[in-house]
Design a protein around this motif. Structure first.
Motif, PDB file in Angstrom:
ATOM      1  N   MET A   1      -3.425   5.045   5.680  1.00  0.00           N
ATOM      2  CA  MET A   1      -2.034   4.633   5.890  1.00  0.00           C
ATOM      3  C   MET A   1      -1.123   5.830   5.676  1.00  0.00           C
ATOM      4  O   MET A   1      -1.309   6.603   4.753  1.00  0.00           O
ATOM      5  N   ASN A   2      -0.102   5.869   6.482  1.00  0.00           N
ATOM      6  CA  ASN A   2       0.829   6.969   6.273  1.00  0.00           C
ATOM      7  C   ASN A   2       1.980   6.522   5.388  1.00  0.00           C
ATOM      8  O   ASN A   2       2.165   5.341   5.109  1.00  0.00           O
ATOM      9  N   LYS A   3       2.752   7.475   4.971  1.00  0.00           N
ATOM     10  CA  LYS A   3       3.851   7.242   4.030  1.00  0.00           C
ATOM     11  C   LYS A   3       4.896   6.278   4.590  1.00  0.00           C
ATOM     12  O   LYS A   3       5.422   5.434   3.878  1.00  0.00           O
ATOM     13  N   ILE A   4       5.218   6.368   5.846  1.00  0.00           N
ATOM     14  CA  ILE A   4       6.231   5.509   6.469  1.00  0.00           C
ATOM     15  C   ILE A   4       5.765   4.055   6.469  1.00  0.00           C
ATOM     16  O   ILE A   4       6.532   3.141   6.157  1.00  0.00           O
ATOM     17  N   THR A   5       4.513   3.813   6.789  1.00  0.00           N
ATOM     18  CA  THR A   5       3.976   2.449   6.796  1.00  0.00           C
ATOM     19  C   THR A   5       4.055   1.837   5.404  1.00  0.00           C
ATOM     20  O   THR A   5       4.432   0.679   5.249  1.00  0.00           O
ATOM     21  N   VAL A   6       3.718   2.610   4.386  1.00  0.00           N
ATOM     22  CA  VAL A   6       3.785   2.130   3.003  1.00  0.00           C
ATOM     23  C   VAL A   6       5.222   1.825   2.615  1.00  0.00           C
ATOM     24  O   VAL A   6       5.519   0.787   2.008  1.00  0.00           O
ATOM     25  N   MET A   7       6.151   2.705   2.991  1.00  0.00           N
ATOM     26  CA  MET A   7       7.561   2.496   2.647  1.00  0.00           C
ATOM     27  C   MET A   7       8.124   1.277   3.363  1.00  0.00           C
ATOM     28  O   MET A   7       8.857   0.480   2.768  1.00  0.00           O
ATOM     29  N   VAL A   8       7.784   1.090   4.626  1.00  0.00           N
ATOM     30  CA  VAL A   8       8.254  -0.087   5.376  1.00  0.00           C
ATOM     31  C   VAL A   8       7.664  -1.353   4.767  1.00  0.00           C
ATOM     32  O   VAL A   8       8.358  -2.357   4.574  1.00  0.00           O
ATOM     33  N   GLY A   9       6.382  -1.315   4.438  1.00  0.00           N
ATOM     34  CA  GLY A   9       5.736  -2.471   3.815  1.00  0.00           C
ATOM     35  C   GLY A   9       6.367  -2.821   2.473  1.00  0.00           C
ATOM     36  O   GLY A   9       6.624  -3.987   2.163  1.00  0.00           O
ATOM     37  N   ALA A  10       6.631  -1.810   1.659  1.00  0.00           N
ATOM     38  CA  ALA A  10       7.258  -2.040   0.357  1.00  0.00           C
ATOM     39  C   ALA A  10       8.671  -2.579   0.529  1.00  0.00           C
ATOM     40  O   ALA A  10       9.099  -3.494  -0.181  1.00  0.00           O
ATOM     41  N   GLY A  11       9.400  -2.047   1.485  1.00  0.00           N
ATOM     42  CA  GLY A  11      10.755  -2.538   1.757  1.00  0.00           C
ATOM     43  C   GLY A  11      10.742  -3.985   2.210  1.00  0.00           C
ATOM     44  O   GLY A  11      11.565  -4.797   1.772  1.00  0.00           O
ATOM     45  N   ALA A  12       9.815  -4.323   3.087  1.00  0.00           N
ATOM     46  CA  ALA A  12       9.699  -5.704   3.563  1.00  0.00           C
ATOM     47  C   ALA A  12       9.343  -6.641   2.417  1.00  0.00           C
ATOM     48  O   ALA A  12       9.851  -7.764   2.332  1.00  0.00           O
ATOM     49  N   LEU A  13       8.495  -6.178   1.523  1.00  0.00           N
ATOM     50  CA  LEU A  13       8.114  -6.979   0.361  1.00  0.00           C
ATOM     51  C   LEU A  13       9.322  -7.243  -0.536  1.00  0.00           C
ATOM     52  O   LEU A  13       9.551  -8.368  -0.979  1.00  0.00           O
ATOM     53  N   VAL A  14      10.117  -6.215  -0.780  1.00  0.00           N
ATOM     54  CA  VAL A  14      11.313  -6.362  -1.613  1.00  0.00           C
ATOM     55  C   VAL A  14      12.318  -7.303  -0.953  1.00  0.00           C
ATOM     56  O   VAL A  14      12.874  -8.197  -1.605  1.00  0.00           O
ATOM     57  N   VAL A  15      12.555  -7.135   0.339  1.00  0.00           N
ATOM     58  CA  VAL A  15      13.489  -8.012   1.057  1.00  0.00           C
ATOM     59  C   VAL A  15      12.975  -9.454   1.051  1.00  0.00           C
ATOM     60  O   VAL A  15      13.728 -10.396   0.808  1.00  0.00           O
ATOM     61  N   GLY A  16      11.697  -9.623   1.291  1.00  0.00           N
ATOM     62  CA  GLY A  16      11.108 -10.968   1.273  1.00  0.00           C
ATOM     63  C   GLY A  16      11.249 -11.634  -0.080  1.00  0.00           C
ATOM     64  O   GLY A  16      11.586 -12.816  -0.181  1.00  0.00           O
ATOM     65  N   ALA A  17      11.009 -10.888  -1.146  1.00  0.00           N
ATOM     66  CA  ALA A  17      11.153 -11.437  -2.499  1.00  0.00           C
ATOM     67  C   ALA A  17      12.606 -11.800  -2.781  1.00  0.00           C
ATOM     68  O   ALA A  17      12.892 -12.844  -3.375  1.00  0.00           O
TER      69      ALA A  17
END
Length: 160
Positions: A1-17
């Motif tokens: 996984m690249n850094k951008i994918t991890v950051m987008v995934g983490a951002g989506a997780l935070v927004v979802g929460a």
């Protein structure tokens, strides 16, 4: 996984929460209290409720006639009675234990019967099943059973 994918995934997780928390915050009051419309008028609902409580083995500790109380202070509200109910068996199971006494401010169980401005009668109460879950242990176990019994009483009142 690249850094951008991890950051987008983490951002989506935070927004979802955050979205889940906002939805939960605004829906909790509706989940914590239950209200049913009675097919009967106020007096008949009161009569049926008192009969079913006694038949279910519970006791009415006291009745607060809030309409009369508030009238005595110069306020006019529609008919409302708040019942304090007790099952000595369930109360004793909780209150005999030191750490479980913390829940005593929620005791005894309260059920309210009232009229609204539309002329209809309603029965409301705390959603004890939901409220008990976070406590776990004996409190949860006892309140789950008591909640079911209370709902049986109310369903019998509402049966036409």
């Amino acid at each position: 996984m690249n850094k951008i994918t991890v950051m987008v995934g983490a951002g989506a997780l935070v927004v979802g929460a955050a979205v889940a928390l906002v939805i939960g915050f605004f829906s909790m009051p509706g989940m914590m209290m239950l209200e049913d419309e009675s097919p009967y008028d106020f007096a008949t609902t009161i009569e049926r409720f008192e009969q079913e409580v006694a038949a279910g083995g519970w006791s009415v500790l006291t009745v607060h006639d809030m309409q009369a109380v508030l009238d005595g202070h110069g306020h006019q509200v529609d008919a409302i009675k708040i019942y304090e109910l007790c099952s000595s068996q369930y109360s004793a199971e909780i209150l005999v234990l030191d750490d479980e006494r913390i829940i005593s401010p929620l005791m005894p169980c309260r059920v309210s019967i009232y009229e609204k401005s539309n002329g209809r009668t309603y029965i409301s109460r705390m959603n004890s099943e939901l409220m008990a879950r976070p406590f776990g242990g004996v409190i949860n176990e006892v309140m789950q059973v008591a909640a079911v019994e209370t709902e049986v009483v109310i369903s019998r009142v509402l049966d036409s």
